[in-house]
Scaffold this active site. Structure first.
Site, PDB file in Angstrom:
ATOM      1  N   ALA A  38       0.827  -1.205   0.000  1.00 18.87           N
ATOM      2  CA  ALA A  38       0.000   0.000   0.000  1.00 18.87           C
ATOM      3  C   ALA A  38       0.866   1.263   0.000  1.00 18.87           C
ATOM      4  O   ALA A  38       1.983   1.255   0.540  1.00 18.87           O
ATOM      5  CB  ALA A  38      -0.908  -0.010   1.237  1.00 18.87           C
ATOM      6  N   GLY A  39       0.338   2.305  -0.600  1.00 20.54           N
ATOM      7  CA  GLY A  39       0.998   3.614  -0.553  1.00 20.54           C
ATOM      8  C   GLY A  39       2.346   3.647  -1.247  1.00 20.54           C
ATOM      9  O   GLY A  39       3.184   4.484  -0.920  1.00 20.54           O
ATOM     10  N   ARG A  40       2.546   2.758  -2.199  1.00 17.70           N
ATOM     11  CA  ARG A  40       3.802   2.660  -2.956  1.00 17.70           C
ATOM     12  C   ARG A  40       5.004   2.309  -2.080  1.00 17.70           C
ATOM     13  O   ARG A  40       6.147   2.426  -2.509  1.00 17.70           O
ATOM     14  CB  ARG A  40       4.089   3.952  -3.758  1.00 17.70           C
ATOM     15  N   LEU A  41       4.753   1.922  -0.846  1.00 14.24           N
ATOM     16  CA  LEU A  41       5.866   1.516   0.026  1.00 14.24           C
ATOM     17  C   LEU A  41       6.101   0.018  -0.177  1.00 14.24           C
ATOM     18  O   LEU A  41       5.883  -0.796   0.726  1.00 14.24           O
ATOM     19  CB  LEU A  41       5.562   1.853   1.486  1.00 14.24           C
ATOM     20  N   HIS A  42       6.508  -0.308  -1.386  1.00 15.98           N
ATOM     21  CA  HIS A  42       6.659  -1.709  -1.754  1.00 15.98           C
ATOM     22  C   HIS A  42       7.866  -2.332  -1.057  1.00 15.98           C
ATOM     23  O   HIS A  42       8.782  -1.633  -0.632  1.00 15.98           O
ATOM     24  CB  HIS A  42       6.838  -1.832  -3.273  1.00 15.98           C
TER      25      HIS A  42
END
Ligand SMILES: Cc1cc2nc3c(=O)[nH]c(=O)nc-3n(C[C@H](O)[C@H](O)[C@H](O)COP(=O)(O)O)c2cc1C
Length: 202
Positions: A178-182
């Site tokens: 989520a939230g591009r916090l891959h």
């Protein structure tokens, strides 16, 4: 498959980690879980990529089969370094594999060739992969002639057809979060054959 990658939970051996993800992709009946992009480099230093199918993976590496006269094979002959990318979109999972490639033993190629459907075997003889052909009919005519020629006989593995095995020295697992916090976990092979594990910023 929404869970992330945690240093405390992943396998120490990236091949085992790959096998876990690959088995999950197969079990979930994802479309073509074995399809991978294979990148090679031309003699003048241009990267070039195409899809191939993973036919075997184990501690010895990643195996695919192809025509040894094809562009990719000629490129690998000159520069044996290659990269593979798998992407299983439903799971938001990517795996990048890099390493050195060598041909599989002729017996290994022949053993796999023998398991292929007859029309694929004929195709391997009929198609001068990566060469320019004047029309589709040329290919179809050649396949037709070969089918008649072989009739009911077994079809031998052509000398110009076989496998390549990529022995990895870098494998990166990417998991969408989520939230591009891959999550990105990179395994790198060390001179003593152990793997270091690092987390990269997404
Ligand atoms: C999903 C998919 C799987 C493919 N699998 C293979 C394969 O296993 N071996 C192969 O030689 N070509 C395979 N191809 C064709 C290659 O992408 C490519 O067109 C061909 O190998 C010639 O590439 P080259 O001229 O760079 O050597 C596949 C194509 C697709 C779309």
């Amino acid at each position: 498959m929404r869970e992330g990658l945690h240093e405390t939970e992943i396998e120490r051996d990236p091949i085992r980690q790959f096998q876990l993800w690959f088995d999950e992709a197969i079990a979930a009946k994802l479309p073509m879980p074995d399809a991978m992009s294979l990148a090679t480099v031309t003699p003048d230093g241009r990267p070039t990529a195409r899809m191939v199918l993973l036919k075997q993976v184990d501690a010895d590496g990643f195996v695919f089969f192809t025509n040894y006269n094809s562009n990719k094979a000629k490129q690998l002959e000159i520069n044996p370094y290659a990269a593979l990318v798998f992407y299983w979109s439903q799971f938001e999972r990517q795996v990048r594999v890099e390493g050195k490639v060598s041909k599989t033993a002729a017996e290994e190629s022949a053993a796999y060739f023998a398991t292929r459907p007859r029309e694929s075997q004929i195709g391997a003889w009929a198609s001068p992969q990566s060469e320019v052909i004047s029309a589709r009919e040329v290919l179809e005519q050649r396949a037709h002639e070969l089918a008649e020629q072989y009739c009911d006989r077994d079809i031998d593995c052509p000398a110009h057809w076989g496998g390549f095995r990529l022995v990895p020295d870098r494998i990166e697992f990417w998991k969408g979060r989520a939230g591009r916090l891959h999550d990105r976990i990179l395994y790198e092979l060390q001179p003593d054959e152990s793997w270091t594990i690092k987390r990269l910023a997404p």
